[in-house]
Design a protein around this motif. Structure first.
Motif, PDB file in Angstrom:
ATOM      1  N   GLN A   1       0.845  -1.198   0.000  1.00 51.99           N
ATOM      2  CA  GLN A   1       0.000   0.000   0.000  1.00 51.99           C
ATOM      3  C   GLN A   1       0.879   1.246   0.000  1.00 51.99           C
ATOM      4  OE1 GLN A   1      -2.602  -0.425   3.457  1.00 51.99           O
ATOM      5  NE2 GLN A   1      -3.936  -1.790   2.284  1.00 51.99           N
ATOM      6  N   MET A   2       0.460   2.232  -0.784  1.00 45.98           N
ATOM      7  CA  MET A   2       1.164   3.526  -0.784  1.00 45.98           C
ATOM      8  C   MET A   2       0.154   4.670  -0.810  1.00 45.98           C
ATOM      9  SD  MET A   2       4.417   2.855  -3.278  1.00 45.98           S
ATOM     10  CE  MET A   2       5.135   1.214  -3.283  1.00 45.98           C
ATOM     11  N   LEU A   3       0.651   5.860  -0.505  1.00 47.22           N
ATOM     12  CA  LEU A   3      -0.222   7.032  -0.484  1.00 47.22           C
ATOM     13  C   LEU A   3      -0.366   7.614  -1.886  1.00 47.22           C
ATOM     14  CD1 LEU A   3       1.200   8.781   2.733  1.00 47.22           C
ATOM     15  CD2 LEU A   3      -0.793   7.265   2.569  1.00 47.22           C
ATOM     16  N   TYR A   4      -1.528   8.184  -2.139  1.00 46.73           N
ATOM     17  CA  TYR A   4      -1.835   8.862  -3.398  1.00 46.73           C
ATOM     18  C   TYR A   4      -0.746   9.881  -3.724  1.00 46.73           C
ATOM     19  CZ  TYR A   4      -4.529  11.682  -6.727  1.00 46.73           C
ATOM     20  OH  TYR A   4      -4.957  12.358  -7.837  1.00 46.73           O
ATOM     21  N   GLY A   5      -0.230   9.808  -4.939  1.00 49.07           N
ATOM     22  CA  GLY A   5       0.746  10.797  -5.397  1.00 49.07           C
ATOM     23  C   GLY A   5       2.175  10.496  -4.995  1.00 49.07           C
ATOM     24  N   ILE A   6       2.404   9.459  -4.189  1.00 48.81           N
ATOM     25  CA  ILE A   6       3.775   9.156  -3.766  1.00 48.81           C
ATOM     26  C   ILE A   6       4.277   7.893  -4.479  1.00 48.81           C
ATOM     27  CG2 ILE A   6       5.270   8.631  -1.803  1.00 48.81           C
ATOM     28  CD1 ILE A   6       3.627  10.395  -0.095  1.00 48.81           C
ATOM     29  N   ARG A   7       5.436   8.010  -5.126  1.00 46.97           N
ATOM     30  CA  ARG A   7       6.082   6.930  -5.871  1.00 46.97           C
ATOM     31  C   ARG A   7       5.133   6.205  -6.845  1.00 46.97           C
ATOM     32  NH1 ARG A   7      10.342   3.230  -3.297  1.00 46.97           N
ATOM     33  NH2 ARG A   7      11.165   3.618  -5.357  1.00 46.97           N
ATOM     34  N   PRO A   8       4.445   6.961  -7.708  1.00 49.03           N
ATOM     35  CA  PRO A   8       3.506   6.306  -8.642  1.00 49.03           C
ATOM     36  C   PRO A   8       4.194   5.289  -9.559  1.00 49.03           C
ATOM     37  CG  PRO A   8       3.796   8.644  -9.178  1.00 49.03           C
ATOM     38  CD  PRO A   8       4.428   8.434  -7.836  1.00 49.03           C
ATOM     39  N   ALA A   9       5.454   5.537  -9.913  1.00 51.75           N
ATOM     40  CA  ALA A   9       6.140   4.578 -10.791  1.00 51.75           C
ATOM     41  C   ALA A   9       6.374   3.253 -10.060  1.00 51.75           C
ATOM     42  CB  ALA A   9       7.468   5.158 -11.279  1.00 51.75           C
ATOM     43  N   GLU A  10       6.698   3.347  -8.768  1.00 53.64           N
ATOM     44  CA  GLU A  10       6.876   2.127  -7.971  1.00 53.64           C
ATOM     45  C   GLU A  10       5.536   1.403  -7.797  1.00 53.64           C
ATOM     46  OE1 GLU A  10       9.324   0.469  -7.150  1.00 53.64           O
ATOM     47  OE2 GLU A  10       8.827  -0.740  -5.395  1.00 53.64           O
ATOM     48  N   GLN A  11       4.462   2.166  -7.667  1.00 55.92           N
ATOM     49  CA  GLN A  11       3.131   1.545  -7.580  1.00 55.92           C
ATOM     50  C   GLN A  11       2.877   0.714  -8.833  1.00 55.92           C
ATOM     51  OE1 GLN A  11       0.086   4.517  -6.807  1.00 55.92           O
ATOM     52  NE2 GLN A  11       1.226   5.427  -5.115  1.00 55.92           N
ATOM     53  N   GLN A  12       3.197   1.298  -9.999  1.00 55.54           N
ATOM     54  CA  GLN A  12       2.949   0.587 -11.263  1.00 55.54           C
ATOM     55  C   GLN A  12       3.884  -0.601 -11.433  1.00 55.54           C
ATOM     56  OE1 GLN A  12       2.991   4.148 -13.684  1.00 55.54           O
ATOM     57  NE2 GLN A  12       0.869   3.736 -14.329  1.00 55.54           N
ATOM     58  N   ARG A  13       5.120  -0.450 -10.956  1.00 56.43           N
ATOM     59  CA  ARG A  13       6.070  -1.567 -11.072  1.00 56.43           C
ATOM     60  C   ARG A  13       5.555  -2.779 -10.286  1.00 56.43           C
ATOM     61  NH1 ARG A  13      10.448  -4.209  -8.548  1.00 56.43           N
ATOM     62  NH2 ARG A  13       9.965  -3.155  -6.584  1.00 56.43           N
ATOM     63  N   LEU A  14       5.070  -2.558  -9.067  1.00 50.93           N
ATOM     64  CA  LEU A  14       4.597  -3.686  -8.252  1.00 50.93           C
ATOM     65  C   LEU A  14       3.361  -4.326  -8.879  1.00 50.93           C
ATOM     66  CD1 LEU A  14       5.220  -2.164  -4.699  1.00 50.93           C
ATOM     67  CD2 LEU A  14       6.364  -4.157  -5.683  1.00 50.93           C
ATOM     68  N   THR A  15       2.464  -3.496  -9.407  1.00 50.60           N
ATOM     69  CA  THR A  15       1.266  -4.052 -10.057  1.00 50.60           C
ATOM     70  C   THR A  15       1.662  -4.876 -11.274  1.00 50.60           C
ATOM     71  OG1 THR A  15       0.337  -1.903  -9.508  1.00 50.60           O
ATOM     72  CG2 THR A  15      -1.101  -3.416 -10.639  1.00 50.60           C
ATOM     73  N   ALA A  16       2.637  -4.382 -12.030  1.00 51.73           N
ATOM     74  CA  ALA A  16       3.066  -5.103 -13.234  1.00 51.73           C
ATOM     75  C   ALA A  16       3.701  -6.448 -12.868  1.00 51.73           C
ATOM     76  CB  ALA A  16       4.059  -4.255 -14.029  1.00 51.73           C
ATOM     77  N   LEU A  17       4.290  -6.520 -11.666  1.00 54.55           N
ATOM     78  CA  LEU A  17       4.846  -7.797 -11.206  1.00 54.55           C
ATOM     79  C   LEU A  17       3.754  -8.765 -10.743  1.00 54.55           C
ATOM     80  CD1 LEU A  17       7.918  -6.622  -9.062  1.00 54.55           C
ATOM     81  CD2 LEU A  17       7.976  -7.887 -11.230  1.00 54.55           C
ATOM     82  N   GLY A  18       2.498  -8.274 -10.743  1.00 50.39           N
ATOM     83  CA  GLY A  18       1.390  -9.132 -10.327  1.00 50.39           C
ATOM     84  C   GLY A  18       1.078  -9.049  -8.850  1.00 50.39           C
TER      85      GLY A  18
ATOM     86  N   HIS B   1      -0.562  -7.185  -5.500  1.00 51.10           N
ATOM     87  CA  HIS B   1      -1.645  -6.249  -5.204  1.00 51.10           C
ATOM     88  C   HIS B   1      -1.053  -4.994  -4.576  1.00 51.10           C
ATOM     89  CE1 HIS B   1      -4.620  -9.102  -6.326  1.00 51.10           C
ATOM     90  NE2 HIS B   1      -4.369  -9.932  -5.336  1.00 51.10           N
ATOM     91  N   LEU B   2      -1.461  -3.858  -5.084  1.00 43.91           N
ATOM     92  CA  LEU B   2      -0.983  -2.568  -4.580  1.00 43.91           C
ATOM     93  C   LEU B   2      -2.202  -1.683  -4.374  1.00 43.91           C
ATOM     94  CD1 LEU B   2      -0.246   0.577  -5.558  1.00 43.91           C
ATOM     95  CD2 LEU B   2       1.318  -0.526  -3.978  1.00 43.91           C
ATOM     96  N   ARG B   3      -2.381  -1.227  -3.145  1.00 45.63           N
ATOM     97  CA  ARG B   3      -3.533  -0.382  -2.848  1.00 45.63           C
ATOM     98  C   ARG B   3      -3.069   1.047  -2.626  1.00 45.63           C
ATOM     99  NH1 ARG B   3      -8.526  -2.181  -1.104  1.00 45.63           N
ATOM    100  NH2 ARG B   3      -7.610  -4.173  -0.500  1.00 45.63           N
ATOM    101  N   VAL B   4      -3.793   1.993  -3.216  1.00 38.83           N
ATOM    102  CA  VAL B   4      -3.468   3.412  -3.057  1.00 38.83           C
ATOM    103  C   VAL B   4      -4.438   4.047  -2.059  1.00 38.83           C
ATOM    104  CG1 VAL B   4      -3.158   5.616  -4.233  1.00 38.83           C
ATOM    105  CG2 VAL B   4      -2.662   3.478  -5.436  1.00 38.83           C
ATOM    106  N   TYR B   5      -3.870   4.748  -1.089  1.00 31.21           N
ATOM    107  CA  TYR B   5      -4.655   5.475  -0.084  1.00 31.21           C
ATOM    108  C   TYR B   5      -5.026   6.822  -0.685  1.00 31.21           C
ATOM    109  CZ  TYR B   5      -5.507   7.352   4.696  1.00 31.21           C
ATOM    110  OH  TYR B   5      -6.034   7.909   5.831  1.00 31.21           O
ATOM    111  N   VAL B   6      -6.322   7.022  -0.955  1.00 29.58           N
ATOM    112  CA  VAL B   6      -6.794   8.204  -1.688  1.00 29.58           C
ATOM    113  C   VAL B   6      -7.552   9.140  -0.746  1.00 29.58           C
ATOM    114  CG1 VAL B   6      -8.208   9.007  -3.628  1.00 29.58           C
ATOM    115  CG2 VAL B   6      -7.076   6.769  -3.757  1.00 29.58           C
ATOM    116  N   PRO B   7      -6.911  10.240  -0.285  1.00 33.06           N
ATOM    117  CA  PRO B   7      -7.611  11.182   0.578  1.00 33.06           C
ATOM    118  C   PRO B   7      -8.370  12.227  -0.245  1.00 33.06           C
ATOM    119  CG  PRO B   7      -5.240  11.606   0.571  1.00 33.06           C
ATOM    120  CD  PRO B   7      -5.510  10.621  -0.505  1.00 33.06           C
ATOM    121  N   PHE B   8      -9.546  12.618   0.261  1.00 33.89           N
ATOM    122  CA  PHE B   8     -10.272  13.710  -0.396  1.00 33.89           C
ATOM    123  C   PHE B   8     -11.012  14.526   0.662  1.00 33.89           C
ATOM    124  CE2 PHE B   8     -14.919  13.010  -0.459  1.00 33.89           C
ATOM    125  CZ  PHE B   8     -14.968  11.769   0.160  1.00 33.89           C
TER     126      PHE B   8
END
Ligand code: FDA
Length: 336
Positions: free
Chosen positions: A281-298, A300-307
Motif C-alpha cells: 500500500q502507498m499514499l496517493y501521489g507518492i512513488r507512482p512509478a513504484e506503484q505501477q512496477r509492483l502491479t506489473a509484477l502481479g 496487489h498494490l492499494r493506493v490510499y486516496v484522501p479527499f
C-alpha cells in the motif's frame, strides 16, 4: 543523531496541530497546487474520478474522507454520512473483475478461507467520528464506526481504521476488536511500527487472523512510547512484518521504503504467501512509478486516496516525513 530522516519533523508535526499555523499555511496561494499532489480533490466526485483511474490501472484503493480531531457531534455525524454515501458510490463502480476482457486480479485467498482481497476499501480516523468528545467519545466513535462498517459489509467494501497518536491506541484497538466480532473480514486496522507496543499488538492480531496495515507512524511521539531514530523504527518494522507474514492474518505492507518493500516480498515468498495473501500500500501521489512496477509484477498494490477540504493535518504530515517534499513546498512558496 537525526530524529528520523527530517530534523524539522517535530516542529512540523506540532504545526500540523496548530490552528494558527493552519490559518497561515492554508492561506498561502501556492499551497493549493502542492496539496493537489497528495489529495485527490475536495469533492466525492473528484475522489471517484481518481478511484476509477486507479482501478482501471489494476490498483486497489482505500478512500479517506479527510478530517480529524472533531469535538462537534454534528460534524462527526456529517462525516459518517459522507462515508456512507461514498460506500454506496463505490458499490456502483465496475471493478476489473467485472470486465471479461481483463484478467481477474483477485483469485481465492489462501489464508482468509473463502475470501479474496477486496479492491475497494475505506479508511477511517476515529477522531473524526467523535472519539475525542468529552465523556462519551469512545461510545460515540464506536456507534458511528459500527454504522459505517455495517454499510461497508453489505456493499462488499473493506474498512480499515487509521491509527492516530498513541493516546488513542487503546480506544481504537478496543473498537476494532468489538467490530471484528461481527465482521472479521470487513474490519482491519493500522498498527504503527514506531510504537514500542506494536510488536505485541502484531502478535495478538496475527493470531486472531486479522487484516493489519503496518506503517511506520506519522505523529510526534515521546521516546517513552516510541522509537524515534529511523534505524530503530525500520528494525521494528521488519520484526513486525515477520510476525504478520508468519501469522494467520492478511498483512498490508504500507510503506514507500524500498528496503521494507523488498523485505516484505522475500518474507512472503519464504512463508509461501501467494499474491492474494498480502498486499502493498502507498499514499496517493507518492512513488507512482513504484506503484505501477509492483502491479506489473502481479502484486496487489492499494493506493490510499484522501479527499475533502480538511486536508491541512494530512498535508503537513506528508511534508514532515520527507525533506524533499518540504523543500519543494518552501521553494515554491519563496517570493521571486
Ligand atoms: P520513510 O518515510 O521512512 O521513507 C523511507 C524511504 O522511502 C526514503 O528514504 C525513500 O527512499 C523512499 N521514499 C519515501 N517517500 C518517497 C517519495 N515521496 N518519493 C520517493 N521515494 C520515497 N501513519 C500513521 O501514523 N497512521 C496511519 O493510519 C497511517 N496510514 C497510512 C496508510 C498508508 C497506505 C501509508 C502508505 C502510510 C500511512 N501512514 C500512516 C504514514 C506512515 O506512517 C509514514 O509516515 C509514511 O508512509 C512514510 O513512511 P515510509 O514507510 O514510506 O518510509
Amino acid at each position: 543523531t537525526p530524529v528520523l530522516t527530517n530534523p524539522l519533523r517535530p516542529a512540523l508535526l506540532a504545526a500540523a496541530r496548530s490552528p494558527r499555523a493552519e490559518r497561515g499555511i492554508t492561506r498561502m496561494p501556492v499551497t493549493r497546487r502542492i496539496v493537489d499532489r497528495f489529495v485527490a480533490g475536495e469533492s466525492r466526485e473528484a475522489a471517484l474520478h481518481a478511484v476509477r483511474d486507479l482501478v482501471r490501472d489494476n490498483r486497489f484503493v482505500t478512500i479517506d474522507y479527510l478530517g480529524e480531531d472533531t469535538v462537534d457531534p454534528a460534524q462527526a455525524d456529517a462525516t459518517v454520512r459522507e462515508y456512507s454515501a461514498m460506500i454506496q458510490a463505490l458499490a456502483q463502480l465496475p471493478t476489473p473483475a467485472d470486465d471479461p476482457g481483463v484478467p481477474s486480479t483477485h483469485g481465492p485467498g489462501m489464508l482468509l478461507a473463502g475470501t479474496s482481497p477486496r479492491p475497494l476499501e475505506v479508511s477511517v480516523k476515529l477522531s473524526a467520528f467523535g472519539q475525542a468528545l468529552p465523556n462519551d467519545g469512545h461510545a460515540v466513535a464506536l456507534r458511528n464506526a459500527s454504522t459505517v462498517v455495517e454499510a461497508a459489509a453489505a456493499a462488499g467494501v473493506w474498512v480499515t481504521f487509521d491509527m492516530e497518536d498513541h493516546t488513542t491506541t487503546d480506544s481504537t484497538l478496543s473498537i476494532v476488536r468489538e467490530l471484528r466480532r461481527d465482521h472479521p473480514e470487513t474490519v482491519g486496522t493500522v498498527l504503527q511500527a514506531y510504537l514500542r507496543r506494536t510488536e505485541d499488538d502484531c502478535r495478538a492480531f496475527a493470531d486472531e487472523g486479522a487484516r493489519i496495515r503496518l506503517c511506520k507512524g506519522a505523529y510526534n511521539e515521546p521516546e517513552a512510547v516510541a522509537f524515534r531514530r529511523k534505524r530503530d523504527v525500520d528494525a521494528s518494522y521488519l520484526r513486525c512484518l515477520r510476525i504478520l507474514m508468519q501469522g494467520k492474518g492478511y498483512p498490508m505492507v504500507a510503506t514507500h521504503d524500498p528496503a521494507m518493500i523488498e523485505a516484505a516480498a522475500l518474507l512472503a515468498t519464504s512463508v509461501h504467501r501467494g499474491r492474494d495473501d498480502f498486499e502493498f500500500q502507498m499514499l496517493y501521489g507518492i512513488r507512482p512509478a513504484e506503484q505501477q512496477r509492483l502491479t506489473a509484477l502481479g502484486q496487489h498494490l492499494r493506493v490510499y486516496v484522501p479527499f475533502g477540504d480538511q486536508w491541512y493535518g494530512y498535508f503537513v504530515r506528508r511534508l514532515a516525513e520527507r525533506p524533499a517534499n518540504l523543500m519543494f513546498f518552501l521553494r515554491s512558496a519563496a517570493p521571486g
